[in-house]
Structure formats: C-alpha cells, structure tokens
Design an enzyme around this catalytic site. Structure first.
Site, PDB file in Angstrom:
ATOM      1  N   HIS A   1      22.396   8.749  19.515  1.00 43.84           N
ATOM      2  CA  HIS A   1      22.621   7.307  19.196  1.00 43.84           C
ATOM      3  C   HIS A   1      22.050   6.321  20.154  1.00 43.84           C
ATOM      4  O   HIS A   1      21.452   5.067  19.933  1.00 43.84           O
ATOM      5  CB  HIS A   1      24.174   7.057  18.800  1.00 43.84           C
ATOM      6  CG  HIS A   1      24.634   7.235  17.362  1.00 43.84           C
ATOM      7  ND1 HIS A   1      25.972   7.410  17.000  1.00 43.84           N
ATOM      8  CD2 HIS A   1      23.677   7.911  16.433  1.00 43.84           C
ATOM      9  CE1 HIS A   1      25.995   7.985  15.817  1.00 43.84           C
ATOM     10  NE2 HIS A   1      24.705   8.016  15.363  1.00 43.84           N
TER      11      HIS A   1
ATOM     12  N   GLU B   1      -9.716   2.216  -2.488  1.00 48.19           N
ATOM     13  CA  GLU B   1      -9.456   3.074  -1.550  1.00 48.19           C
ATOM     14  C   GLU B   1     -10.194   4.617  -1.922  1.00 48.19           C
ATOM     15  O   GLU B   1      -9.825   5.642  -1.244  1.00 48.19           O
ATOM     16  CB  GLU B   1      -7.891   3.339  -1.433  1.00 48.19           C
ATOM     17  CG  GLU B   1      -7.233   3.437  -2.979  1.00 48.19           C
ATOM     18  CD  GLU B   1      -5.539   3.363  -2.842  1.00 48.19           C
ATOM     19  OE1 GLU B   1      -5.174   3.654  -1.902  1.00 48.19           O
ATOM     20  OE2 GLU B   1      -5.224   2.889  -3.841  1.00 48.19           O
TER      21      GLU B   1
ATOM     22  N   ASP C   1      -6.625   5.904   2.995  1.00 47.42           N
ATOM     23  CA  ASP C   1      -6.943   6.717   1.857  1.00 47.42           C
ATOM     24  C   ASP C   1      -8.721   6.771   1.699  1.00 47.42           C
ATOM     25  O   ASP C   1      -9.293   7.710   1.401  1.00 47.42           O
ATOM     26  CB  ASP C   1      -6.481   6.315   0.486  1.00 47.42           C
ATOM     27  CG  ASP C   1      -5.362   7.292   0.076  1.00 47.42           C
ATOM     28  OD1 ASP C   1      -5.048   8.321   0.743  1.00 47.42           O
ATOM     29  OD2 ASP C   1      -4.328   6.840  -0.356  1.00 47.42           O
TER      30      ASP C   1
ATOM     31  N   CYS D   1      -5.650  -3.863   3.863  1.00 52.09           N
ATOM     32  CA  CYS D   1      -4.507  -3.473   4.238  1.00 52.09           C
ATOM     33  C   CYS D   1      -4.006  -1.888   4.657  1.00 52.09           C
ATOM     34  O   CYS D   1      -2.792  -1.811   5.059  1.00 52.09           O
ATOM     35  CB  CYS D   1      -3.455  -3.725   2.748  1.00 52.09           C
ATOM     36  SG  CYS D   1      -4.136  -2.543   1.660  1.00 52.09           S
TER      37      CYS D   1
END
Length: 840
Positions: free
Chosen positions: A461, A698, A722, A769
């Site tokens: 943690h 893509e 991609d 993007c």
C-alpha cells in the site's frame, strides 16, 4: 481430463491473469524458441500439476519442473523470469524427479514477495517442449484459477516428416567451452542451444560430468545440470560439423543480454558515477531521481508496564484513542474522495475495517482485564495478529500486517498524546525499516523528497501511495540502511534501484540541475495548460485527452484539456457478467459530458474482440484475434449491441458536444451503415439532432480510403497504435519487437499524410488519438502533415500544449515532407531531434 490416449485438457497450474506467450517480456520465451504455451502472472504461491504425469526434470535451482503426461507431451513449468539467479532462494520443492504425480498435486511452493523483489518478473510459463509431435489449442482466457481448464493438447495423427540425415558423414568436430550464461544452462539458454543446433544437418551433443545430451532435446540439456562457468564438451558429427560447432560455441560462450533494468526517464537521465562503492541496491517502488539529506525515523518505544492498572480507566483511554483515530481515517477518506483517489480510498477503508475488527478489540480488552496498560494491551493484540498473518505463508497477507502496524502506531500516538509530526529538514530523504500508509501521507504533507526502506515490497500500500504522490521510493535496501548516519547528503535513484551514499559534488549538482529543470518546466506547463495551444504563426491545435471514465474526464478538464479526444467505452462492458443496459450507458456518457464543461467529447463505440474479451459475449476462438472479429466487425455480428449503444448516445445532452467515433473501419459501406442506423434510431426516438460521426483510422485500408471516408464522415482520428502494428506487420505487444513498432516509421507518416490530404479535400479535420500524440518529438511532424487535434494522456496536456507553442506551423510543413523519404523510424527520430530539439 483425458479424452483418449492422445488428447488431454490441461488445468491451470497457478491462479492469475493469463498472457499470450508473445507478450512475455523475454525474447527467448516470447519468440517461441522453447515451444508453444502460455504465461500466467501468479496470484497464489503454489504451483500445481496441470495433469497427471511423471516429473522428468527439476531445475538445479528449484525454480522449474518438467512433467511428461501420459500422451507423451512434455511440459516445462517455469516460475518467474531470470529466477535461476536466485539459486533456489524462495523456492520449496514438494516432489522429486521420477515421481508420478496426479492432476492438481502441489509441485512447488514460492515465496512471492522474496522472488518479486529479487527477480525480473513473477510471470510464469507453461511450455510444451516437444511440440513437433502435438497440436496445441488455447482456450483464450483472460484469467484463471488453479484447476480450471487452460489448454488442450492432442497428438498429431499425421506421420512425422522425415528428418534430415544428421550423421551420414563420418566428419566429426568437438571442443571444450565454459558456459557463460548466468545461472548456467537453464531453460532460456538451453532453448537457444536447441535452436542453434536445429539449423545444421550435423548431430550435436553436450557432455558434462560423464553425462551426454543431444542438443535437440531441451529436457535432456537442462537435465545435465550445467552451471555458470562449468566446462562442457560440444561434439558434432555430420557434413557441416565445423559450422555447427562454431555456432554452438558462440551460443554457449555468449551470455544472454540483461534487459532487466530499463533506463531512467529521459528527462532525468544524468551520468552515474563509475564506481559502485557506497551504493545500496534496492527495489523501485515508485520512480524518480532526487538528492537530499538522509533522515532516519525510529520506531516508537513504549515505557515499562507495571501491569497494575484499573481496567475501566484503560478501557476508556483505548476507546477514546480508537474514536480519535477513526475520525482521522474518516477525514483522510473524505479528502481522498474529493481528489477521486480510489486507491487511497480502498487502503483506508481497509484500515477502518481493521480498526473495528472484534478479534483485535477482544484481545486488547482481555489484556486490559488482566491489569495491562491500554498501550501495551493494544500493541500485544496487534503483534499477535501480525504474527498470525506472517505465518500463513501468503506474502500478500503478510504484507497486510504492515496495515495493522500502521493502526498500532496511530492508536499509540493517540494514547500517549504524542504529536504526530516528524521533525524533518526540507527536502529530506527518509530512511526507516518500513513505513506505514499514514506515515507516508504525513511525510508527504511535510514535504519529504523521497523514501528509503530496509524492508517493504514494491506492491505494498505504501508503494501505491508513493507512486500516486510522485515520491521516489526504494524498498528492500536491507538492514545496512539503518546503520547509516543521518544528516549526510545522498542520491536516491529509484529508477536504477540505487541509493548513492557518498555522491561527489559534481554528481549532486547534476541531479539538482536535472530535478530543478524538470520541476520548473512542469510547473510552467501546468500553469499554462488551460490556455489555447497556438503555434508561433497562429495555427490553433486542439489538445484533448484520452479517458476511460467520468472521473478521468474531470481530471482532464481541470488539467486544461480542450476536450475528450477518445472515450474508451469498454470500461462499461468489461469485468462484469452482463452487458450494461441503455439507461446505464446513457448515464455514464452523460457524466463524461458533464465533467468536461462546455468541451467536446469523442466517444468511441465498443471496441472489443482481439485482445479484449467479454465473459458474457463468447466469441469464436480465432487463430489471429487482432485480424478477426473486433471493432466495427463485432457490431456487424451483434447489431443489437451497437443499436443499444447508439440509442444511449443519441440521448445525451447537449448532443452537439457529443461526437461518435467508429473503430476498425476498412470501407465506406461500414460507415454508411452506421449513419443509416443513427438516422433510423433518431427517428424512432423522435429526435431532430444527432451527434457528429467520425471514423478511426487504424488500418492501412482506412488510411488509403481516407478521401472517400471523409466524404461521408464529419472527422477522422488516427489510432497510431493499431495502425503501426497493421502497417509494419509487428504485434505491438510482442516483447522482442516492441522497440521496432514505432509510429514515426516513414510508412506510417505516409499514411498519416494521405489521411490528412484526403480529409482536407472535403473540409474535414484530422486528429491523432494514439500514443504518438503524446510523444513531444512527434508533435511538429504531426502538425506539419496536417493534424489539427492531438489527444493525449491527461497528465501530458500541459506538456504537449507547451510543445505546440514553441513551433512554427509553416516550418513544420516544410520540414516534415522530406521525412517521408527517410529509410526508417530511427532516421526520422534523429531528424526530428535536429530540426525541433526537445527542452534539455
């Protein structure tokens, strides 16, 4: 489970996420040199037999076991990567070589925490080492539990192909060589030896300690038990024996490249001292580079307890302290909620539950009844539970003992009335045995610069919180850390896993200069992140953010994003048993629009298939999923899913700020079909306005058809991740090819240029993007080729806007075109660095 003598279904030997072999961060495993199989990132500490069979080989260092199933398939079960270097530490064998085992029988126990801290990765392999005789079928699972079906293997029914004659010639050659591979001839180097030998006609074998093994048998090679620097004899017989011998000598005498440690981030890469004297090695829990005075924190010590206390007064004292701590935790939770820090909320919700645990409270009360002070009663109750957790043999549970120690300290401070404030100089680097989460929050608020722990784990943690706070943190530095005198200036290089105890003035100056420059740049960029991004000659560039939730959208809006350039709607569909209904989808999309104020939001329709599978939407097993049923193709196969999503999107408000984007489009007909469905659904819903409709570029087909797509689309957005893998024919998740899947390859730039040119003919704008939009080195190239929107990771909005403002768009256009004629991505990057150097 046996279907017959030849067919076998194998169960999972470990629990955890399932990874395709090609994504394993090790080129030997990823390339399939050892054979086909699967990888698991383990969540449990015991390896189980995936089928009944015989243990035919156990690694000399106890980190791997090989089983031969009844149908003859030989399975290598390999725990972690580079675990041979642990020399058996952290592994406990539960079987012996030659032993018959049943399916599901425990074979090997591993100390996950120890191994995670001392090896490259816990990712574990299940490899079919004699695959030439078998056919393997993957079940395409995202995660498994021990005992669940994982793979199906069947013996080939066709006759094996005749092998080349390997020993017809009487020519022989042999030589001695010392094995250079770290850890000796374990699985990975043995696979390279087999691969090398297979390239020649000659029969080759290794001899060690009067035992020999053919180089064509992985199991036999590993069974020789050859260690690092052991001398072995290589013997080859055949017409090309001399060439085979030289190739094998080179393979055995050249150590595998050590790619376990990635370099520090470029912005903070500064020369390191040549000498390793005065350096402690640790494990990076949170990255960063910083220097400052080392300050040791000592654990709290309790005074002697007389054991003669009145129970009622001690009960009251403990109850008051518990209530105080409970209030502190609730305030911490509220602050975490306001910051939308889910990880911090999860940690302190767990603390709240522990604070109310009846086992703890009852144990403390029993000690108080016996006359002990509340302080000692509480400490004893915590210590007992910590011991129980640590004895369970589960590293993850043992790590939770640190959360109990955190509560122990908080309650003791409340009981003793000690002010919870450490006395620290500015920019201190804290050294201690192990910090607790509440310690970390307090230290962070006091302005510490970094954290060093003798113990601790990279998955604790505290590590999670340190990463969230941006505090460099090293763990597992060892007890010698606590012997270092406080006050001296040290360098904490968390990226390199190093604590430099005696840096010279030049080194300190280098680090200070790098840190100061980065801090100044980041602060300036943060302050200007809300301003428009205009090039020096006035060309506006929209810098948007890629997000996957309304919380991320809110952060992006506050961070200055001009909009959402990509909302990944998969977050609504994954990790659940049923699909979200229309109402849930509409509410989620509306929340993102609301979070972005008056900014536009591009929402990509569902893009699953390929590497993203849904439990409730079983798809056929595909030999090559990334070329199969995914993106818009899935919408064609399951039109009810797309219709439901489109109805939800049509009903957001205001619909003018919503833009819908279609993934994996390859032809105009796919776009026209969705346009038609939008029109029909809008009519059914009685709506007169619709969102803009765009296409994601893509695949190369879409880039080549950009002009035709732009005629019917409102905008185009290039997904470079991609597009790179489909253009270069390289899997972007392939560990051995990752560095070569570069979207700055001239072929990609030509497709981007063609996309922008085609869109311009119809007055459409083009965005990017993919990850290339977040690469500041690529920003001038994209602007020069005609891109007008960059959608980046939210923390990079300020950085990319700052980069845009340094550029001249006309110059970018002039200098970008020649890049399309360069020979490769490396040449493009070198040219970009010359034309548009990044800030030092």
């Amino acid at each position: 489970m046996h279907n017959n003598n030849n067919d076998l279904t194998l169960s999972a030997p470990l629990s955890g996420p399932v990874l395709p072999l090609h994504s394993v961060p090790d080129p030997v495993f990823a390339s399939g040199a050892m054979g086909d199989g699967v990888a698991i990132d383990p969540l449990n500490d015991t390896l189980h037999a995936p089928c009944a069979g015989q243990v035919i080989q156990i690694a000399r260092t106890g980190h791997a076991v090989t089983l031969r199933a009844a149908n003859g398939a030989e399975w290598l079960l390999h725990l972690g990567l580079d675990t041979v270097e642990l020399q058996g530490e952290g592994f406990a064998l539960l079987v012996e070589q030659g032993q018959q085992v049943s399916a599901g029988q425990p074979l090997l126990r591993v100390d996950l925490d120890h191994v995670a801290q001392h090896c490259r990765s816990l990712i574990s392999l299940m490899i079919l080492t004699n695959g030439e005789h078998f056919e393997l079928r993957h079940l395409n699972l995202s995660s498994v539990k021990v005992g669940e079906p994982l793979l199906h293997v069947s013996r080939r029914t066709d006759a094996p192909r005749p092998e080349r004659s390997r020993a017809d010639s009487s020519e022989q050659a042999s030589a001695l060589i010392r094995v250079a591979h770290r850890g000796g001839l374990h699985a990975r180097p043995a696979a390279l030896v087999r691969q090398t030998a297979a390239a020649f006609n000659s029969h080759s074998q290794l001899t060690f300690n009067d035992k020999s093994a053919p180089c064509t048998s992985l199991i036999a090679l590993m069974g020789l038990g050859i260690g690092e620097q052991d001398e072995v004899r290589v013997s080859c017989q055949g017409d090309d024996c001399q060439a085979a011998l030289q190739a094998l000598l080179k393979t055995l005498g050249s150590a595998l490249a050590d790619d376990a440690h990635a370099p520090a981030p470029a912005a903070l890469q500064v020369p390191r001292p040549a000498s390793e004297d005065g350096v402690l090695q640790g494990v990076c829990a949170a990255p960063g580079l910083v220097c400052g005075p080392l300050v040791r924190l000592s654990a709290m010590e309790l005074p002697e307890d007389s054991g003669q206390h009145q129970p009622e007064s001690q009960r009251l004292a403990l109850s008051t302290a518990l209530e105080q701590v409970r209030g502190d935790i609730l305030r911490t939770l509220e602050q975490a909620r306001q910051r939308r820090d889910q990880q911090e909320q999860d940690i302190f919700n767990a603390h709240l539950g522990l604070l109310e645990d009846p086992t703890l409270l009852d144990a403390a009360d029993a000690a108080i009844v016996q006359g002990r002070a509340a302080t000692h009663a509480w400490s004893a109750a915590i210590a007992e539970q910590c011991q129980i957790l640590q004895q369970l043999g589960n590293p993850l549970l043992a790590e939770r003992a640190n959360d109990l120690r955190d509560l122990q300290q908080r309650v003791l401070r409340a009981l003793l009335g000690e002010a919870w404030q450490y006395q620290l100089p500015p920019g201190a680097l804290v050294a201690t045995q192990e910090l607790t989460p509440s310690d970390l929050l307090q230290l962070s608020a006091q302005g510490v610069a970094g954290l060093c722990m003798a113990a601790g784990g990279a998955t604790s943690h505290v590590a999670i919180l340190a990463r969230g706070k941006g505090l460099p943190c090293l763990v597992a530095l060892g007890p010698v850390l606590l012997e270092i005198e406080g006050g001296q200036t040290v360098v904490l290089d968390a990226d390199g896993g190093r604590l430099e105890l005696a840096p010279d003035p030049q080194r300190i100056a280098q680090v200070q200069e790098a840190v100061a420059a980065r801090r100044q740049r980041r602060e300036q960029q943060r302050q200007q992140a809300r301003d428009p991004a205009l090039t020096r000659d006035g060309q506006p560039i929209e810098v948007a953010a890629n997000v996957a939730s309304s919380a991320e959208a809110r952060d992006a809006h506050q961070g200055g994003a001009d909009g959402v350039g990509l909302l990944r709607t998969e977050f609504l569909f994954v990790d659940r048993q049923t699909a979200p209904d229309e109402a849930e989808q509409r509410q989620a999309y509306q929340a993102v629009l609301d979070a972005m104020g008056d900014k536009p939001v591009i929402i990509r329709t569902i893009d699953v298939g390929g590497d993203k599978q849904l439990d409730y939407l079983p798809l056929p097993v595909e030999a090559n999923p990334v070329l199969g049923l995914r993106g818009i193709r899935l919408a064609q196969a399951r039109p009810e899913l797309m219709d439901q999503q489109l109805r939800a999107l049509l009903q957001v408000s205001p619909v003018q700020r919503c833009r819908v984007m279609l993934p994996m489009v390859t032809e105009v007909a796919e776009l026209l079909h969705i346009r038609q469905r939008l029109n029909q659904l809008a009519t059914e819903l009685g709506l007169t306005q619709q969102p803009e409709l765009g296409v994601m570029i893509e695949v190369p087909a879409a880039a080549l058809m950009a002009e035709h797509l732009a005629k019917h689309a409102d905008f185009l957005s290039i997904g470079t991740n991609d597009l790179s893998q489909y253009t270069l024919a390289m899997d972007r998740d392939h560990a051995g090819l990752a560095a070569r899947v570069d979207a700055l390859h001239p072929a990609l730039l030509r497709l981007i240029a063609q996309t922008c040119s085609g869109a311009e003919r119809h007055g459409r704008w083009v965005g990017v993007c993919g990850a290339l939009a977040s690469d500041p080195l690529a920003t001038p190239v994209l602007i020069g080729l005609g891109v007008r929107e960059l959608s980046v990771s939210p923390p990079q909005v300020g950085e990319i806007k700052d980069r845009v403002r340094q550029l001249d768009a006309a110059e970018c256009r002039r200098l970008s075109q020649p890049l399309l004629d360069l020979p490769g991505a490396v040449a493009v990057r070198e040219a970009c660095a010359r034309h548009w150097p990044l800030n030092p």
